[in-house]
Design a protein around this motif. Structure first.
Motif, PDB file in Angstrom:
ATOM      1  N   GLN A 219       0.846  -1.218   0.000  1.00  0.00           N
ATOM      2  CA  GLN A 219       0.000   0.000   0.000  1.00  0.00           C
ATOM      3  C   GLN A 219       0.874   1.258   0.000  1.00  0.00           C
ATOM      4  O   GLN A 219       0.604   2.224  -0.704  1.00  0.00           O
ATOM      5  N   LEU A 220       1.946   1.204   0.813  1.00  0.00           N
ATOM      6  CA  LEU A 220       2.849   2.350   0.909  1.00  0.00           C
ATOM      7  C   LEU A 220       3.538   2.603  -0.436  1.00  0.00           C
ATOM      8  O   LEU A 220       3.694   3.758  -0.864  1.00  0.00           O
ATOM      9  N   ARG A 223       1.182   4.338  -2.738  1.00  0.00           N
ATOM     10  CA  ARG A 223       1.086   5.773  -2.411  1.00  0.00           C
ATOM     11  C   ARG A 223       2.322   6.493  -2.949  1.00  0.00           C
ATOM     12  O   ARG A 223       2.252   7.610  -3.438  1.00  0.00           O
ATOM     13  N   GLU A 226       1.905   7.199  -6.556  1.00  0.00           N
ATOM     14  CA  GLU A 226       0.983   8.333  -6.747  1.00  0.00           C
ATOM     15  C   GLU A 226       1.694   9.659  -6.498  1.00  0.00           C
ATOM     16  O   GLU A 226       1.524  10.620  -7.243  1.00  0.00           O
ATOM     17  N   PHE A 227       2.511   9.668  -5.450  1.00  0.00           N
ATOM     18  CA  PHE A 227       3.256  10.881  -5.102  1.00  0.00           C
ATOM     19  C   PHE A 227       4.224  11.247  -6.237  1.00  0.00           C
ATOM     20  O   PHE A 227       4.289  12.385  -6.679  1.00  0.00           O
ATOM     21  N   ASP A 324       0.203   1.200 -11.401  1.00  0.00           N
ATOM     22  CA  ASP A 324      -0.771   2.200 -10.980  1.00  0.00           C
ATOM     23  C   ASP A 324      -1.863   2.350 -12.037  1.00  0.00           C
ATOM     24  O   ASP A 324      -3.056   2.349 -11.734  1.00  0.00           O
TER      25      ASP A 324
END
Ligand code: ASP
Length: 470
Positions: A219-220, A223, A226-227, A324
Protein backbone atom coordinates in the motif's frame (compact mmCIF):
# COMPACT_ATOMS: atom_id res chain seq x y z
CA UNK A 1 -16.94 19.51 -13.23
CA UNK A 2 -14.30 20.95 -15.59
CA UNK A 3 -14.88 24.66 -16.17
CA UNK A 4 -13.51 26.67 -19.13
CA UNK A 5 -11.19 28.46 -16.70
CA UNK A 6 -9.69 25.26 -15.32
CA UNK A 7 -9.27 23.96 -18.89
CA UNK A 8 -6.76 26.77 -19.40
CA UNK A 9 -4.73 25.73 -16.35
CA UNK A 10 -2.45 22.82 -17.27
CA UNK A 11 -2.16 21.71 -13.61
CA UNK A 12 -5.91 21.02 -13.62
CA UNK A 13 -5.68 18.81 -16.72
CA UNK A 14 -5.80 15.02 -16.52
CA UNK A 15 -2.40 13.53 -15.75
CA UNK A 16 -1.67 12.15 -19.22
CA UNK A 17 -2.24 15.56 -20.86
CA UNK A 18 0.05 17.18 -18.31
CA UNK A 19 2.77 14.61 -19.04
CA UNK A 20 2.29 15.05 -22.79
CA UNK A 21 2.67 18.81 -22.39
CA UNK A 22 5.88 18.27 -20.39
CA UNK A 23 7.13 15.92 -23.09
CA UNK A 24 6.44 18.41 -25.91
CA UNK A 25 7.98 21.36 -24.08
CA UNK A 26 11.03 19.27 -23.08
CA UNK A 27 11.48 17.97 -26.63
CA UNK A 28 11.23 21.42 -28.23
CA UNK A 29 13.58 23.01 -25.69
CA UNK A 30 16.09 20.16 -26.09
CA UNK A 31 16.03 20.57 -29.85
CA UNK A 32 16.59 24.32 -29.55
CA UNK A 33 19.58 23.81 -27.24
CA UNK A 34 21.09 21.24 -29.65
CA UNK A 35 20.63 23.57 -32.61
CA UNK A 36 22.22 26.51 -30.88
CA UNK A 37 25.15 24.26 -29.86
CA UNK A 38 25.54 23.11 -33.49
CA UNK A 39 25.47 26.72 -34.72
CA UNK A 40 28.09 27.85 -32.24
CA UNK A 41 30.36 24.77 -32.53
CA UNK A 42 33.86 25.51 -33.79
CA UNK A 43 36.51 23.27 -35.33
CA UNK A 44 37.75 22.11 -31.91
CA UNK A 45 34.49 22.05 -29.99
CA UNK A 46 31.93 19.36 -30.69
CA UNK A 47 28.22 20.33 -30.33
CA UNK A 48 27.73 17.49 -27.83
CA UNK A 49 30.45 18.92 -25.56
CA UNK A 50 28.84 22.38 -25.73
CA UNK A 51 25.48 20.87 -24.78
CA UNK A 52 26.87 18.76 -21.92
CA UNK A 53 28.96 21.66 -20.62
CA UNK A 54 26.06 24.11 -20.29
CA UNK A 55 24.64 24.91 -16.86
CA UNK A 56 21.06 24.66 -18.15
CA UNK A 57 21.65 21.12 -19.41
CA UNK A 58 23.31 20.04 -16.15
CA UNK A 59 20.44 21.43 -14.05
CA UNK A 60 17.70 19.86 -16.17
CA UNK A 61 19.63 16.59 -16.28
CA UNK A 62 19.70 16.57 -12.48
CA UNK A 63 15.91 17.02 -12.36
CA UNK A 64 15.48 14.12 -14.80
CA UNK A 65 17.85 11.94 -12.78
CA UNK A 66 15.98 12.63 -9.54
CA UNK A 67 12.69 11.61 -11.15
CA UNK A 68 14.27 8.49 -12.64
CA UNK A 69 15.84 7.57 -9.30
CA UNK A 70 12.43 7.89 -7.65
CA UNK A 71 10.88 5.57 -10.24
CA UNK A 72 13.66 3.03 -9.82
CA UNK A 73 13.54 3.24 -6.03
CA UNK A 74 9.84 2.41 -5.85
CA UNK A 75 10.33 -0.78 -7.87
CA UNK A 76 12.17 -2.54 -5.06
CA UNK A 77 9.41 -2.49 -2.41
CA UNK A 78 6.63 -2.68 -5.01
CA UNK A 79 7.67 -5.74 -7.01
CA UNK A 80 8.29 -8.27 -4.21
CA UNK A 81 5.27 -7.11 -2.20
CA UNK A 82 2.85 -7.20 -5.14
CA UNK A 83 4.04 -10.62 -6.30
CA UNK A 84 3.95 -12.21 -2.84
CA UNK A 85 0.42 -10.89 -2.24
CA UNK A 86 -0.80 -11.91 -5.69
CA UNK A 87 0.61 -15.43 -5.43
CA UNK A 88 -0.56 -15.84 -1.82
CA UNK A 89 -4.10 -14.98 -2.91
CA UNK A 90 -4.08 -17.70 -5.56
CA UNK A 91 -4.66 -21.35 -4.85
CA UNK A 92 -2.17 -23.91 -6.22
CA UNK A 93 -4.25 -24.56 -9.34
CA UNK A 94 -4.88 -20.82 -9.73
CA UNK A 95 -1.17 -20.07 -9.95
CA UNK A 96 -0.62 -22.79 -12.54
CA UNK A 97 -3.51 -21.51 -14.66
CA UNK A 98 -2.45 -17.88 -14.42
CA UNK A 99 1.19 -18.76 -15.06
CA UNK A 100 0.32 -20.76 -18.15
CA UNK A 101 -1.92 -18.01 -19.56
CA UNK A 102 0.73 -15.38 -18.83
CA UNK A 103 3.59 -17.28 -20.47
CA UNK A 104 1.44 -18.23 -23.47
CA UNK A 105 0.47 -14.59 -23.98
CA UNK A 106 4.07 -13.39 -23.58
CA UNK A 107 5.51 -15.89 -26.04
CA UNK A 108 2.68 -15.52 -28.58
CA UNK A 109 2.74 -11.72 -28.74
CA UNK A 110 6.55 -11.54 -28.85
CA UNK A 111 6.53 -14.03 -31.72
CA UNK A 112 3.86 -12.05 -33.58
CA UNK A 113 5.92 -8.87 -33.09
CA UNK A 114 9.07 -10.53 -34.43
CA UNK A 115 7.23 -11.85 -37.49
CA UNK A 116 5.84 -8.36 -38.21
CA UNK A 117 9.40 -6.98 -38.07
CA UNK A 118 10.78 -9.81 -40.19
CA UNK A 119 8.13 -9.33 -42.89
CA UNK A 120 8.76 -5.60 -43.09
CA UNK A 121 12.56 -5.77 -43.09
CA UNK A 122 12.48 -8.41 -45.84
CA UNK A 123 9.95 -6.48 -47.91
CA UNK A 124 11.74 -3.12 -47.71
CA UNK A 125 15.32 -4.36 -47.35
CA UNK A 126 16.80 -1.18 -45.87
CA UNK A 127 20.29 -2.69 -45.82
CA UNK A 128 20.67 -2.90 -49.60
CA UNK A 129 20.96 -0.17 -52.24
CA UNK A 130 19.01 0.05 -55.51
CA UNK A 131 21.39 -2.50 -57.12
CA UNK A 132 20.83 -4.95 -54.26
CA UNK A 133 24.31 -4.41 -52.77
CA UNK A 134 24.84 -4.21 -49.01
CA UNK A 135 25.13 -0.53 -48.04
CA UNK A 136 28.02 -1.14 -45.65
CA UNK A 137 30.00 -3.56 -47.81
CA UNK A 138 33.58 -2.27 -48.10
CA UNK A 139 32.95 0.64 -45.67
CA UNK A 140 35.08 1.09 -42.58
CA UNK A 141 32.36 1.19 -39.92
CA UNK A 142 34.83 1.48 -37.03
CA UNK A 143 36.43 4.64 -38.45
CA UNK A 144 33.24 6.33 -39.60
CA UNK A 145 31.42 5.56 -36.36
CA UNK A 146 34.28 6.10 -33.92
CA UNK A 147 32.10 7.81 -31.30
CA UNK A 148 29.45 5.14 -31.49
CA UNK A 149 32.01 2.32 -31.27
CA UNK A 150 33.26 3.50 -27.89
CA UNK A 151 29.68 4.10 -26.72
CA UNK A 152 28.79 0.58 -27.80
CA UNK A 153 31.56 -0.91 -25.71
CA UNK A 154 30.36 1.06 -22.71
CA UNK A 155 26.82 -0.14 -23.29
CA UNK A 156 27.38 -3.82 -24.00
CA UNK A 157 30.54 -4.46 -21.93
CA UNK A 158 31.90 -7.96 -22.40
CA UNK A 159 28.54 -9.52 -23.04
CA UNK A 160 29.59 -12.55 -24.96
CA UNK A 161 27.38 -15.58 -25.40
CA UNK A 162 28.47 -17.20 -22.14
CA UNK A 163 28.20 -14.09 -19.99
CA UNK A 164 24.70 -13.61 -21.38
CA UNK A 165 23.82 -16.90 -19.65
CA UNK A 166 24.36 -14.97 -16.41
CA UNK A 167 20.90 -13.55 -16.99
CA UNK A 168 19.54 -17.02 -16.33
CA UNK A 169 21.93 -17.55 -13.42
CA UNK A 170 20.52 -14.37 -11.87
CA UNK A 171 17.19 -16.14 -11.49
CA UNK A 172 18.42 -17.78 -8.28
CA UNK A 173 20.58 -15.21 -6.48
CA UNK A 174 22.62 -16.44 -3.51
CA UNK A 175 21.74 -13.34 -1.48
CA UNK A 176 18.44 -11.45 -1.49
CA UNK A 177 19.95 -8.22 -0.18
CA UNK A 178 22.68 -8.09 -2.81
CA UNK A 179 20.13 -9.04 -5.51
CA UNK A 180 18.10 -6.01 -4.44
CA UNK A 181 21.21 -3.89 -4.29
CA UNK A 182 22.31 -4.90 -7.79
CA UNK A 183 18.83 -4.28 -9.20
CA UNK A 184 18.49 -7.97 -10.09
CA UNK A 185 14.77 -7.82 -10.73
CA UNK A 186 14.56 -11.28 -12.26
CA UNK A 187 16.07 -12.85 -9.13
CA UNK A 188 13.69 -10.91 -6.88
CA UNK A 189 10.71 -11.98 -8.99
CA UNK A 190 11.65 -15.65 -8.76
CA UNK A 191 12.20 -15.42 -4.98
CA UNK A 192 8.90 -13.55 -4.51
CA UNK A 193 6.97 -16.10 -6.58
CA UNK A 194 8.33 -18.90 -4.41
CA UNK A 195 7.86 -16.97 -1.16
CA UNK A 196 4.24 -16.16 -2.07
CA UNK A 197 3.58 -19.83 -2.74
CA UNK A 198 5.22 -20.94 0.51
CA UNK A 199 3.41 -18.38 2.66
CA UNK A 200 0.30 -20.53 2.78
CA UNK A 201 2.34 -23.46 4.04
CA UNK A 202 3.30 -21.86 7.36
CA UNK A 203 1.11 -21.51 10.47
CA UNK A 204 -1.77 -19.07 10.17
CA UNK A 205 -0.48 -16.78 12.99
CA UNK A 206 2.99 -15.97 11.58
CA UNK A 207 1.63 -16.17 8.04
CA UNK A 208 -0.99 -13.48 8.79
CA UNK A 209 1.68 -11.26 10.40
CA UNK A 210 4.01 -11.52 7.40
CA UNK A 211 1.08 -10.98 5.04
CA UNK A 212 -0.17 -7.88 6.78
CA UNK A 213 3.36 -6.42 6.85
CA UNK A 214 3.75 -7.07 3.13
CA UNK A 215 0.28 -5.63 2.49
CA UNK A 216 1.45 -2.47 4.31
CA UNK A 217 4.62 -2.29 2.19
CA UNK A 218 2.52 -2.73 -0.95
CA UNK A 219 0.00 0.00 0.00
CA UNK A 220 2.85 2.35 0.91
CA UNK A 221 4.59 1.68 -2.41
CA UNK A 222 1.40 2.48 -4.31
CA UNK A 223 1.09 5.77 -2.41
CA UNK A 224 4.72 6.39 -3.35
CA UNK A 225 3.93 5.93 -7.04
CA UNK A 226 0.98 8.33 -6.75
CA UNK A 227 3.26 10.88 -5.10
CA UNK A 228 5.90 10.47 -7.82
CA UNK A 229 3.31 10.83 -10.56
CA UNK A 230 2.65 14.38 -9.41
CA UNK A 231 6.18 15.19 -10.63
CA UNK A 232 5.86 13.18 -13.84
CA UNK A 233 5.16 16.12 -16.19
CA UNK A 234 8.35 17.87 -15.04
CA UNK A 235 10.40 14.67 -14.75
CA UNK A 236 9.34 13.39 -18.17
CA UNK A 237 9.96 16.83 -19.69
CA UNK A 238 13.48 16.91 -18.20
CA UNK A 239 14.31 13.40 -19.44
CA UNK A 240 13.09 14.18 -22.95
CA UNK A 241 14.97 17.47 -22.96
CA UNK A 242 18.26 15.66 -22.25
CA UNK A 243 17.57 12.80 -24.67
CA UNK A 244 16.70 15.17 -27.55
CA UNK A 245 19.51 17.65 -26.86
CA UNK A 246 22.17 14.93 -26.59
CA UNK A 247 20.97 12.90 -29.56
CA UNK A 248 20.58 15.82 -31.94
CA UNK A 249 23.94 17.25 -30.95
CA UNK A 250 25.56 13.83 -31.40
CA UNK A 251 24.01 13.17 -34.79
CA UNK A 252 25.02 16.55 -36.16
CA UNK A 253 23.93 17.87 -39.50
CA UNK A 254 26.44 16.00 -41.66
CA UNK A 255 25.76 12.82 -43.63
CA UNK A 256 28.51 10.44 -42.74
CA UNK A 257 27.84 7.69 -45.20
CA UNK A 258 26.17 9.37 -48.17
CA UNK A 259 24.12 6.54 -49.72
CA UNK A 260 24.57 4.36 -46.63
CA UNK A 261 23.13 7.11 -44.41
CA UNK A 262 19.89 6.80 -46.38
CA UNK A 263 19.80 3.09 -45.60
CA UNK A 264 20.27 3.72 -41.88
CA UNK A 265 17.39 6.21 -41.93
CA UNK A 266 15.21 3.72 -43.83
CA UNK A 267 16.13 1.04 -41.27
CA UNK A 268 14.98 3.33 -38.46
CA UNK A 269 11.75 3.96 -40.43
CA UNK A 270 11.16 0.22 -40.90
CA UNK A 271 11.73 -0.51 -37.18
CA UNK A 272 9.42 2.37 -36.24
CA UNK A 273 6.71 1.29 -38.70
CA UNK A 274 6.83 -2.31 -37.45
CA UNK A 275 6.58 -1.16 -33.82
CA UNK A 276 3.66 1.09 -34.74
CA UNK A 277 1.90 -1.75 -36.56
CA UNK A 278 2.19 -3.98 -33.51
CA UNK A 279 1.10 -1.19 -31.17
CA UNK A 280 -1.77 0.23 -33.21
CA UNK A 281 -3.08 -2.78 -35.12
CA UNK A 282 -2.13 -6.18 -33.73
CA UNK A 283 -2.45 -5.56 -29.99
CA UNK A 284 -5.79 -3.71 -30.43
CA UNK A 285 -7.04 -6.64 -32.52
CA UNK A 286 -6.25 -8.94 -29.60
CA UNK A 287 -8.12 -6.61 -27.23
CA UNK A 288 -11.12 -6.48 -29.57
CA UNK A 289 -11.42 -10.10 -30.59
CA UNK A 290 -9.83 -12.05 -27.74
CA UNK A 291 -10.50 -9.77 -24.78
CA UNK A 292 -13.70 -8.23 -26.19
CA UNK A 293 -13.05 -4.84 -24.65
CA UNK A 294 -12.58 -1.38 -26.09
CA UNK A 295 -8.89 -0.71 -26.98
CA UNK A 296 -9.45 3.06 -26.82
CA UNK A 297 -10.27 2.76 -23.11
CA UNK A 298 -7.05 0.83 -22.64
CA UNK A 299 -4.91 3.39 -24.48
CA UNK A 300 -6.43 6.14 -22.36
CA UNK A 301 -5.86 4.25 -19.13
CA UNK A 302 -2.27 3.45 -20.02
CA UNK A 303 -1.29 6.91 -21.33
CA UNK A 304 0.81 7.96 -18.27
CA UNK A 305 2.71 4.66 -18.32
CA UNK A 306 3.29 4.90 -22.08
CA UNK A 307 4.65 8.44 -21.80
CA UNK A 308 6.85 7.46 -18.85
CA UNK A 309 8.18 4.42 -20.74
CA UNK A 310 8.84 6.61 -23.77
CA UNK A 311 10.81 9.17 -21.81
CA UNK A 312 12.76 6.79 -19.54
CA UNK A 313 13.42 4.04 -22.14
CA UNK A 314 13.24 1.61 -19.23
CA UNK A 315 10.36 -0.80 -18.60
CA UNK A 316 11.72 -1.63 -15.14
CA UNK A 317 11.75 2.02 -14.09
CA UNK A 318 8.22 2.42 -15.50
CA UNK A 319 6.85 -0.61 -13.63
CA UNK A 320 5.39 1.37 -10.71
CA UNK A 321 3.48 3.66 -13.08
CA UNK A 322 2.35 0.68 -15.18
CA UNK A 323 0.90 -1.01 -12.09
CA UNK A 324 -0.77 2.20 -10.98
CA UNK A 325 -2.42 2.66 -14.39
CA UNK A 326 -3.49 -0.97 -14.78
CA UNK A 327 -4.96 -1.25 -11.27
CA UNK A 328 -6.41 2.23 -10.71
CA UNK A 329 -7.32 3.34 -14.22
CA UNK A 330 -8.03 -0.10 -15.67
CA UNK A 331 -9.70 -1.56 -12.60
CA UNK A 332 -7.67 -4.77 -12.84
CA UNK A 333 -7.12 -6.65 -9.58
CA UNK A 334 -3.77 -6.89 -7.83
CA UNK A 335 -4.17 -10.66 -8.02
CA UNK A 336 -3.65 -10.47 -11.80
CA UNK A 337 -1.65 -7.24 -12.17
CA UNK A 338 0.69 -8.04 -9.28
CA UNK A 339 1.53 -11.37 -10.85
CA UNK A 340 1.69 -10.55 -14.56
CA UNK A 341 3.18 -7.03 -14.70
CA UNK A 342 6.47 -7.50 -12.79
CA UNK A 343 7.04 -10.69 -14.76
CA UNK A 344 6.18 -8.91 -17.99
CA UNK A 345 8.55 -6.00 -17.29
CA UNK A 346 11.49 -8.38 -17.47
CA UNK A 347 10.24 -11.31 -19.52
CA UNK A 348 7.76 -9.89 -22.06
CA UNK A 349 9.38 -7.49 -24.49
CA UNK A 350 7.52 -7.40 -27.79
CA UNK A 351 9.15 -4.17 -28.94
CA UNK A 352 12.62 -5.37 -28.02
CA UNK A 353 12.14 -8.77 -29.69
CA UNK A 354 10.86 -7.07 -32.86
CA UNK A 355 13.76 -4.61 -32.85
CA UNK A 356 16.37 -7.32 -32.32
CA UNK A 357 15.10 -9.18 -35.37
CA UNK A 358 14.87 -6.07 -37.60
CA UNK A 359 18.31 -4.85 -36.49
CA UNK A 360 20.02 -8.23 -37.00
CA UNK A 361 18.42 -8.68 -40.43
CA UNK A 362 19.33 -5.12 -41.43
CA UNK A 363 22.98 -5.57 -40.50
CA UNK A 364 23.14 -8.87 -42.42
CA UNK A 365 21.68 -7.13 -45.49
CA UNK A 366 24.02 -4.16 -45.08
CA UNK A 367 27.11 -6.36 -44.80
CA UNK A 368 26.04 -8.37 -47.87
CA UNK A 369 25.27 -11.56 -45.90
CA UNK A 370 22.29 -13.43 -47.33
CA UNK A 371 20.36 -15.57 -44.87
CA UNK A 372 18.48 -18.71 -45.88
CA UNK A 373 14.96 -19.36 -44.57
CA UNK A 374 16.46 -21.66 -41.91
CA UNK A 375 18.91 -18.98 -40.78
CA UNK A 376 16.11 -16.41 -40.63
CA UNK A 377 14.16 -18.86 -38.49
CA UNK A 378 17.23 -19.01 -36.23
CA UNK A 379 17.18 -15.20 -35.94
CA UNK A 380 13.48 -15.32 -35.02
CA UNK A 381 14.10 -17.95 -32.36
CA UNK A 382 17.12 -16.23 -30.82
CA UNK A 383 15.32 -12.87 -30.85
CA UNK A 384 12.44 -14.52 -28.96
CA UNK A 385 14.68 -16.20 -26.40
CA UNK A 386 17.09 -13.32 -25.84
CA UNK A 387 14.23 -10.84 -25.43
CA UNK A 388 13.20 -12.87 -22.36
CA UNK A 389 16.61 -12.36 -20.77
CA UNK A 390 17.05 -8.68 -21.73
CA UNK A 391 16.85 -6.33 -18.73
CA UNK A 392 14.29 -3.52 -18.80
CA UNK A 393 16.91 -0.78 -18.99
CA UNK A 394 17.96 1.61 -21.79
CA UNK A 395 19.84 0.10 -24.75
CA UNK A 396 19.64 -3.39 -23.26
CA UNK A 397 18.75 -4.98 -26.60
CA UNK A 398 22.18 -4.11 -27.99
CA UNK A 399 23.55 -6.89 -25.81
CA UNK A 400 21.06 -9.34 -27.30
CA UNK A 401 21.90 -8.18 -30.83
CA UNK A 402 25.58 -8.87 -30.15
CA UNK A 403 24.58 -12.40 -29.04
CA UNK A 404 22.42 -13.00 -32.14
CA UNK A 405 25.08 -11.74 -34.56
CA UNK A 406 27.87 -13.70 -32.82
CA UNK A 407 25.85 -16.91 -33.15
CA UNK A 408 25.22 -16.15 -36.83
CA UNK A 409 28.92 -15.45 -37.38
CA UNK A 410 29.81 -18.81 -35.83
CA UNK A 411 27.25 -20.61 -38.00
CA UNK A 412 28.37 -18.88 -41.20
CA UNK A 413 32.08 -18.91 -40.40
CA UNK A 414 32.45 -15.11 -40.83
CA UNK A 415 33.35 -12.19 -38.55
CA UNK A 416 31.85 -9.20 -40.33
CA UNK A 417 28.56 -8.72 -38.52
CA UNK A 418 29.29 -7.59 -34.96
CA UNK A 419 31.67 -4.86 -36.21
CA UNK A 420 28.70 -3.18 -37.92
CA UNK A 421 26.66 -2.76 -34.71
CA UNK A 422 27.82 0.86 -34.04
CA UNK A 423 25.61 1.88 -36.98
CA UNK A 424 22.58 1.01 -34.83
CA UNK A 425 23.57 3.61 -32.25
CA UNK A 426 22.69 6.46 -34.59
CA UNK A 427 18.99 5.93 -33.90
CA UNK A 428 19.19 3.76 -30.80
CA UNK A 429 17.74 6.22 -28.30
CA UNK A 430 14.59 7.25 -30.21
CA UNK A 431 13.93 3.65 -31.20
CA UNK A 432 14.59 2.52 -27.62
CA UNK A 433 11.95 4.98 -26.40
CA UNK A 434 9.44 3.58 -28.88
CA UNK A 435 10.20 -0.10 -28.23
CA UNK A 436 10.03 0.42 -24.45
CA UNK A 437 6.56 1.96 -24.81
CA UNK A 438 5.52 -1.08 -26.88
CA UNK A 439 7.04 -3.43 -24.25
CA UNK A 440 5.07 -1.77 -21.46
CA UNK A 441 1.87 -1.61 -23.51
CA UNK A 442 2.03 -5.31 -24.32
CA UNK A 443 2.45 -6.14 -20.61
CA UNK A 444 -0.64 -4.11 -19.81
CA UNK A 445 -2.68 -5.69 -22.61
CA UNK A 446 -1.63 -9.09 -21.24
CA UNK A 447 -2.83 -8.12 -17.75
CA UNK A 448 -6.17 -6.94 -19.15
CA UNK A 449 -6.71 -10.03 -21.32
CA UNK A 450 -5.83 -12.38 -18.47
CA UNK A 451 -8.04 -10.48 -16.01
CA UNK A 452 -10.90 -10.72 -18.51
CA UNK A 453 -10.32 -14.44 -18.99
CA UNK A 454 -10.46 -14.85 -15.19
CA UNK A 455 -13.91 -13.27 -15.21
CA UNK A 456 -12.83 -9.91 -13.76
CA UNK A 457 -15.04 -6.95 -14.68
CA UNK A 458 -12.31 -4.70 -16.12
CA UNK A 459 -13.12 -1.08 -16.96
CA UNK A 460 -16.37 -1.41 -15.11
CA UNK A 461 -15.58 1.15 -12.43
CA UNK A 462 -14.92 4.78 -13.15
CA UNK A 463 -11.21 5.64 -13.13
CA UNK A 464 -9.83 7.75 -10.31
CA UNK A 465 -10.89 11.38 -10.32
CA UNK A 466 -8.29 12.63 -7.88
CA UNK A 467 -6.36 15.67 -9.15
CA UNK A 468 -3.83 14.54 -11.67
CA UNK A 469 -5.71 11.35 -12.42
CA UNK A 470 -8.44 11.17 -14.93
N1 ASP B 1 14.87 -0.26 -23.07
C1 ASP B 1 14.09 -1.46 -23.25
C2 ASP B 1 13.20 -1.66 -22.03
O1 ASP B 1 13.51 -1.22 -20.96
C3 ASP B 1 14.96 -2.66 -23.49
C4 ASP B 1 15.63 -2.52 -24.83
O2 ASP B 1 15.01 -2.87 -25.84
O3 ASP B 1 16.75 -2.05 -24.91
O4 ASP B 1 12.18 -2.27 -22.14
Amino acid sequence: MTTTKSKLKPWCWPLHWQILLGLIIGGLAGSMVAHSAMDSAGANVKPIDTVRGSGLFTTIKLIGELFLNGLKMIVLPLVPSSIVLAVASLSGAGIGRLGLKTLTYYMATSLIAILVGLALVNAISPGTDSQGRGILVGKDVATSFGDETSTLEAKTGDHTGSSFLNVFRKMVPPNIISAANEGNLLGLIVISLIAGGLLGKIESGPSATVKSFIEGVYQLSLRGVEFLLKFAPIGVGALIFCAVAENQALLGPENRFDSAARGVVIFAGVAFAALLLHFLVLLPLLMLFVGRFNPIKHYRAMAPALLTAFSTASSSATLGVTMDCVEKRGGISNRVAGFTLPLGATVNMDGTALYECVAAMFLCQAMGVELSAGQQFFVVLTALLTSVGVAGVPSASLVAIVVILRSLETQLGINTLVVAIPVLLVFDRPLDMCRTAVNVFSDSVGAALIAKSEGEPIYKHEPHHAPGHE
